[in-house]
Scaffold this active site. Structure first.
Site, mmCIF file in Angstrom:
data_model
loop_
_atom_site.group_PDB
_atom_site.id
_atom_site.type_symbol
_atom_site.label_atom_id
_atom_site.label_comp_id
_atom_site.label_asym_id
_atom_site.label_seq_id
_atom_site.Cartn_x
_atom_site.Cartn_y
_atom_site.Cartn_z
ATOM 1 N N ASP A 14 0.804 -1.216 0.000
ATOM 2 C CA ASP A 14 0.000 0.000 0.000
ATOM 3 C C ASP A 14 0.842 1.273 0.000
ATOM 4 O O ASP A 14 1.997 1.287 0.405
ATOM 5 C CB ASP A 14 -0.968 0.009 1.185
ATOM 6 C CG ASP A 14 -0.282 -0.237 2.522
ATOM 7 O OD1 ASP A 14 0.749 -0.937 2.558
ATOM 8 O OD2 ASP A 14 -0.776 0.278 3.548
ATOM 9 N N GLU B 104 -0.635 -2.154 5.199
ATOM 10 C CA GLU B 104 0.267 -2.075 6.358
ATOM 11 C C GLU B 104 0.166 -0.725 7.044
ATOM 12 O O GLU B 104 0.337 -0.621 8.251
ATOM 13 C CB GLU B 104 1.716 -2.325 5.913
ATOM 14 C CG GLU B 104 2.719 -2.411 7.055
ATOM 15 C CD GLU B 104 3.199 -1.056 7.561
ATOM 16 O OE1 GLU B 104 3.480 -0.934 8.776
ATOM 17 O OE2 GLU B 104 3.280 -0.106 6.759
ATOM 18 N N GLU B 105 -0.135 0.316 6.275
ATOM 19 C CA GLU B 105 -0.078 1.685 6.796
ATOM 20 C C GLU B 105 -1.275 2.074 7.659
ATOM 21 O O GLU B 105 -1.223 3.080 8.362
ATOM 22 C CB GLU B 105 0.025 2.683 5.632
ATOM 23 C CG GLU B 105 1.304 2.586 4.817
ATOM 24 C CD GLU B 105 2.517 3.138 5.544
ATOM 25 O OE1 GLU B 105 2.372 3.610 6.688
ATOM 26 O OE2 GLU B 105 3.617 3.098 4.970
ATOM 27 N N HIS C 35 7.690 8.839 4.464
ATOM 28 C CA HIS C 35 6.451 9.614 4.533
ATOM 29 C C HIS C 35 6.671 11.085 4.158
ATOM 30 O O HIS C 35 5.824 11.925 4.455
ATOM 31 C CB HIS C 35 5.784 9.502 5.917
ATOM 32 C CG HIS C 35 5.363 8.113 6.265
ATOM 33 N ND1 HIS C 35 4.353 7.836 7.176
ATOM 34 C CD2 HIS C 35 5.784 6.892 5.839
ATOM 35 C CE1 HIS C 35 4.196 6.523 7.289
ATOM 36 N NE2 HIS C 35 5.061 5.934 6.471
#
Length: 389
Positions: A77, A135-136, A359
């Site tokens: 993702d 996962e995020e 990020h």
């Protein structure tokens, strides 16, 4: 591991990673990414199961010799971030980008699939490839894939994370707790609104919430063992609409990070107690919503030793001991079920502008790190099979 074979797979890794980077998908929306991974596995003749715990994909490569079942995992993702890079593979989806390296993880695991497919007659046991969504975003894709049977019959699991804080050519891991648990809390302080010039007729929710913010700073400093790292962060406080109006409601939102379940439970209890006690002291009421997220990621001691033994033989990687870090990973759920090791593979390189943190809108990796990641997963799996032959 046959290094020449892995090197020959590198151009395909780069091509696939850049394709995925141009076409990112958010957590729980990885339909096309999932389909891409499944298509590549089928082209290799790999037994492929789709829609595992959502958009998860499981590939099974059964060798010609008896042996153990080894799981290898990649997450797929992306994040809700606008890509600000100037390159021909920048995200083509507004407001969405791969800002954490998951595109590289997927590309590397597809190369691992091709490697083991080529040597299937000599392969021992089974290599199980887990392409994981979400996962995020909690509750995360790992838990759903486990519940759907992705780990059934698995003896050990390995995972990697391309990591720009350490330079390309380096890999790091450690035994025991490596990454923190992550929990979230939301507190609404309910007061009694009114005129800013008549505070005695009100219960000021902003004042009560502000007092609570200060009280929460004592949780780690005065309740948690100082030898057990923990963080309580208030990331948002929202209340009021005008300068002369006393707000009847004020909302707080925060996160909790720690490494032990004992501290995790203690902090949760203290936040509830402080919220209720502070609210009562100010004549308000506190409504607390506490969400338990990913547990701490705890590497198996024996499998961590395997990492330090095998990493130097993978394209000359420098193996380092990683300190525990506060970011979280739902790979932790796999390690609660079977032994294994999670490893950081250095992807930072100033010469390739791979200097931005995860990020970040300009995040990128040294793509050579994908070669190292694939090689490390292969080496760990082959070492385990040889030990249990």
């Amino acid at each position: 591991m046959e290094e020449d074979v892995v090197r020959a797979l590198f151009p395909a890794m780069v091509e696939r990673r850049r394709h995925l980077h141009r076409h990112p998908e958010l957590s729980y929306q990885e339909k096309e990414t999932s389909g891409f991974a499944a298509e590549k596995l089928r082209e290799l003749g790999v037994e492929t199961i789709v829609n595992v715990g959502g958009f998860g994909v499981v590939g099974k490569i059964r060798g010609g010799l008896p042996g153990k079942t080894i799981a290898l995992r990649a997450d797929m993702d992306a994040l809700p971030i606008q890509d600000e890079k100037s390159c021909d593979y920048a995200s083509e989806v507004p407001g969405v980008m791969h800002a954490c390296g998951h595109d590289g993880h997927t590309a590397a695991l597809l190369a691992v699939a091709e490697y083991f497919s080529r040597i299937r007659p000599q392969l021992r046991g089974e290599i199980r490839l887990l392409f994981q969504p979400a996962e995020e975003t909690c509750p995360g894709g790992a838990k759903a894939m486990i519940e759907a049977g992705a780990l059934d019959g698995v003896d050990v699991i390995y995972g990697v994370h391309l990591w720009t804080p350490i330079p390309a050519g380096t890999a790091a891991s450690a035994a025991g707790p490596l990454m923190a648990s992550t929990d979230e809390f939301f507190i609404e302080m309910q007061g009694l609104g009114g005129h800013g010039g008549m505070p005695h007729k009100t219960v000021d929710s902003v004042v009560a919430a502000s007092a609570l913010v200060l009280q929460l700073q004592s949780v780690v400093s005065r309740s948690v063992n100082p030898l057990d790292p923990a963080v309580v962060t208030i990331g948002s406080i929202q209340g009021g609409t005008a300068q002369n109006v006393i707000a009847d409601r004020c909302k707080l939102a925060g996160t909790v990070r720690c490494f032990s379940e004992e501290s995790r439970e203690l902090i949760r209890e203290r936040i509830h107690a402080l919220a209720e006690g502070t609210a009562q002291a100010y004549g308000a009421k506190a409504n607390v919503t506490y969400m338990m997220g990913y547990p701490s990621l705890v590497n198996d001691e024996k499998e961590s030793r395997r990492f330090f033994a095998e990493a130097p033989g993978v394209f000359g990687l420098r193996a380092e001991t990683s300190p525990p870090i506060m970011p979280a990973e739902d790979f932790a759920y796999y390690l609660q079920k079977v032994p294994g090791c999670f490893m950081f593979v250095g992807a930072g390189n100033p010469e390739k502008e791979a200097v931005y943190p995860h990020h970040h809108p300009k995040f990128d990796i040294d793509e050579d790190a994908m070669l190292h990641a694939a090689g490390l997963l292969i080496a760990m799996a082959e070492s385990y099979q040889q030990e249990h032959a």
